[in-house]
Design a protein around this motif. Structure first.
Motif, PDB file in Angstrom:
ATOM      1  N   ARG A 377       0.880  -1.188   0.000  1.00 18.87           N
ATOM      2  CA  ARG A 377       0.000   0.000   0.000  1.00 18.87           C
ATOM      3  C   ARG A 377       0.902   1.218   0.000  1.00 18.87           C
ATOM      4  O   ARG A 377       1.549   1.531   0.999  1.00 18.87           O
ATOM      5  CB  ARG A 377      -0.943   0.006   1.202  1.00 18.87           C
ATOM      6  N   GLY A 378       0.971   1.866  -1.150  1.00 18.75           N
ATOM      7  CA  GLY A 378       1.862   3.006  -1.273  1.00 18.75           C
ATOM      8  C   GLY A 378       3.313   2.584  -1.171  1.00 18.75           C
ATOM      9  O   GLY A 378       3.755   1.645  -1.843  1.00 18.75           O
ATOM     10  N   ILE A 379       4.067   3.253  -0.308  1.00 19.69           N
ATOM     11  CA  ILE A 379       5.504   3.001  -0.212  1.00 19.69           C
ATOM     12  C   ILE A 379       5.839   1.845   0.728  1.00 19.69           C
ATOM     13  O   ILE A 379       7.004   1.479   0.865  1.00 19.69           O
ATOM     14  CB  ILE A 379       6.249   4.259   0.261  1.00 19.69           C
ATOM     15  N   ALA A 380       4.830   1.260   1.369  1.00 20.11           N
ATOM     16  CA  ALA A 380       5.072   0.179   2.327  1.00 20.11           C
ATOM     17  C   ALA A 380       4.720  -1.171   1.711  1.00 20.11           C
ATOM     18  O   ALA A 380       3.617  -1.364   1.189  1.00 20.11           O
ATOM     19  CB  ALA A 380       4.260   0.397   3.602  1.00 20.11           C
ATOM     20  N   LEU A 390       9.156 -10.004   6.096  1.00 20.83           N
ATOM     21  CA  LEU A 390       9.998  -8.919   5.606  1.00 20.83           C
ATOM     22  C   LEU A 390       9.136  -7.680   5.407  1.00 20.83           C
ATOM     23  O   LEU A 390       8.046  -7.764   4.837  1.00 20.83           O
ATOM     24  CB  LEU A 390      10.643  -9.314   4.282  1.00 20.83           C
ATOM     25  N   ILE A 391       9.591  -6.528   5.878  1.00 19.81           N
ATOM     26  CA  ILE A 391       8.901  -5.256   5.676  1.00 19.81           C
ATOM     27  C   ILE A 391       9.872  -4.285   5.013  1.00 19.81           C
ATOM     28  O   ILE A 391      11.006  -4.116   5.458  1.00 19.81           O
ATOM     29  CB  ILE A 391       8.405  -4.655   7.015  1.00 19.81           C
ATOM     30  N   VAL A 392       9.405  -3.650   3.939  1.00 19.60           N
ATOM     31  CA  VAL A 392      10.218  -2.689   3.199  1.00 19.60           C
ATOM     32  C   VAL A 392       9.412  -1.405   3.031  1.00 19.60           C
ATOM     33  O   VAL A 392       8.315  -1.437   2.462  1.00 19.60           O
ATOM     34  CB  VAL A 392      10.609  -3.223   1.806  1.00 19.60           C
ATOM     35  N   VAL A 393       9.940  -0.290   3.522  1.00 20.96           N
ATOM     36  CA  VAL A 393       9.258   0.999   3.388  1.00 20.96           C
ATOM     37  C   VAL A 393      10.231   2.007   2.789  1.00 20.96           C
ATOM     38  O   VAL A 393      11.098   2.537   3.481  1.00 20.96           O
ATOM     39  CB  VAL A 393       8.724   1.512   4.739  1.00 20.96           C
ATOM     40  N   LYS A 394      10.117   2.197   1.493  1.00 25.47           N
ATOM     41  CA  LYS A 394      10.934   3.149   0.742  1.00 25.47           C
ATOM     42  C   LYS A 394      12.416   2.956   1.072  1.00 25.47           C
ATOM     43  O   LYS A 394      12.963   1.878   0.898  1.00 25.47           O
ATOM     44  CB  LYS A 394      10.469   4.580   1.000  1.00 25.47           C
ATOM     45  N   ASP A 395      13.089   4.029   1.569  1.00 22.10           N
ATOM     46  CA  ASP A 395      14.519   3.962   1.819  1.00 22.10           C
ATOM     47  C   ASP A 395      14.876   3.645   3.263  1.00 22.10           C
ATOM     48  O   ASP A 395      16.053   3.663   3.631  1.00 22.10           O
ATOM     49  CB  ASP A 395      15.173   5.301   1.427  1.00 22.10           C
TER      50      ASP A 395
END
Length: 469
Positions: A377-380, A390-395
């Motif tokens: 959802r969006g950047i997340a 695993l969680i990735v949120v932009k930078d």
């Protein structure tokens, strides 16, 4: 002559029995009822560890059926989660990534914001197999007429189009998305008592109406979503709870449970209980503003922490399923559609993609559940594989957790297991290749900043989490 008279008499008797709702020779096709609660806390349901509220009827579904301990919504907010449930596929495949808003992306007209009309719903599938289909409660899949449940496979709709509305009658002008509809007719506000009870009354009336033929019902309560409004008689049961918000929330949840009990009792009265598959699910994690509690799970609604996406999910079918089973299989709200088709031994609509799997098989062994589940959802973004998350949120730094050892998501293992991170990132990237770009943006203008903040390891505790809706 005697033969002809006997056949005529039998047919007459059968017609009379059907007229009065009396099953003839046992009902061959099961009914399916999907009950959805809204923004409930994971730890607030008794069978999931709740101690503060009384939920005997939801607990009874678990005691008489299967309770999933690793069940997930396909999104951490209401509308996309429901789109995943209704379509049986990742809702991002058709651009439904955010809650309904008025912010279309390039090339999308404002009036086209809603669930893609080329995507078949669970009601379309059930109707394709000869079932009567009923939607009750909150819809939240688009405001335009083309998105109305009556245009999306449902024979009947008793509910409201938007994402929320008050529980008591609205005084004065009513917003279009909050109008209560009975099919095409607007329900007068002064006929509404308490909405959870009113919705249940209608559900019971449809059970009675279709008692002699197989039906599918999608009962999407708006409880316990805001506004936090509970019947006074139920609030009194929780007068010892100091926090008034929490007290009212618990009373709302108690009331919803009571009404689920009313529906189940009516199934018994109609002789339909044994051969009705009931699936109960919460649409996402506890909200930031309604007094709900996720217990030990980190995070709240809107996040990729377990508290945003892990949800209660229970199924009961007395005629077919064992009692008191707890399953660790990794399952999803997307699985409700294929489960329903499996239960009725139905046919799938050609050329309609399904990402879900049947819960009727997956509950038996963790190996029968999903191998991977994905979120965006969006950047997340996030992915789960077996015990790994695993969680990735932009930078921001990549987050990796072993949920078997660390359900609270306290220890980031990304630097310790770089190959695991690489493998899961690859799977996530491959999954994203099959998605459409979002057709609209979040209505929360600072959504990206909220996503960045709420997924930082140093944002700890409920007070901190509630700052970022």
């Amino acid at each position: 002559m005697f033969y002809r008279f006997t056949c005529y008499s039998i047919l007459t008797l059968v017609n009379i029995l059907f007229t009065f709702g009396i099953p003839v020779f046992g009902q061959q096709h099961p009914n399916v009822i999907v009950i959805l609660s809204d923004d409930g806390g994971y730890d607030d349901f008794g069978c999931y560890g709740g101690k503060e509220v009384y939920t005997p009827n939801i607990d009874a579904l678990a005691q008489n059926g299967v309770r999933f301990q690793s069940a997930y919504a396909s999104a951490s907010v209401c509308a996309p989660s429901r789109a995943g449930l209704l379509s049986g596929r990742y809702q991002q495949r058709f651009g439904f990534e955010h809650n309904i808003s008025k912010r279309p992306t390039a090339g999308v007209a404002p009036e086209d914001i809603g669930m893609d009309t080329q995507v078949a719903t669970i009601a379309d599938f059930m109707k394709y197999n000869g079932y009567k289909t009923v939607a009750i409660g909150k819809w939240h899949q688009g405001d335009g007429p083309q998105f109305n449940p009556l245009k999306r496979g449902f024979d009947h709709f008793y509910g409201f189009i938007g994402g929320d509305r008050p529980y008591f009658p609205i005084q004065g002008a009513v917003k279009p998305a909050q109008l209560l509809y009975d099919d095409q007719r607007v329900v007068p506000e002064d006929s509404i008592r308490y909405l959870t009870e009113t919705l249940t009354n209608k559900a019971i009336s449809y059970v009675h109406q279709y008692r002699s033929q197989p039906f599918f019902m999608y009962l999407a309560f708006n409880a316990v979503h805001t506004p936090v409004e509970a019947p006074l008689k139920t609030i009194e049961k929780y007068k010892n709870v100091a926090d008034p918000l929490r007290r009212a929330y618990l009373a709302m949840l108690d009331n919803m449970d009571e009404n689920i009990g009313r529906l189940v009792n009516h199934l018994k009265q109609e002789g339909l209980y044994e051969n009705t598959l009931i699936i109960f699910m919460n649409d996402n994690g506890a909200a930031t503003n309604n007094g709900a509690d996720n217990g030990q799970l980190r995070g709240l609604k809107g996040s990729k922490w377990e508290g945003g996406i892990r949800v209660p999910l229970i199924m009961q079918w007395p005629a077919k399923l064992p009692k008191g089973i707890t399953s660790d299989a990794m399952v999803s709200g997307m699985d409700i559609l294929p489960t329903s088709i499996d239960a009725i031994k139905g046919k799938k609509i050609p050329e309609q993609q399904i990402d879900g799997i049947s819960l009727l098989s997956s509950y038996k062994d963790v190996k029968n559940g999903h191998d991977y589940l994905f979120w965006r959802r969006g950047i997340a973004r996030a992915v789960r594989h077996k015990e790994w998350k695993l969680i990735v949120v932009k930078d921001d730094p990549i987050l990796l957790f072993n949920l078997k050892d660390d359900l609270r998501e306290q220890h980031n293992l990304a630097t310790k297991y770089p190959e695991r991170v690489k493998e899961m990132l690859h799977k996530l990237t491959e999954w994203e290749k099959g998605l459409e770009n979002p057709k609209w943006l979040s209505s929360v203008l600072d959504n990206d900043q909220n996503q960045l903040m709420k997924h930082r390891m140093d944002v700890v505790g409920r007070a901190a989490e509630r700052q970022y809706p």
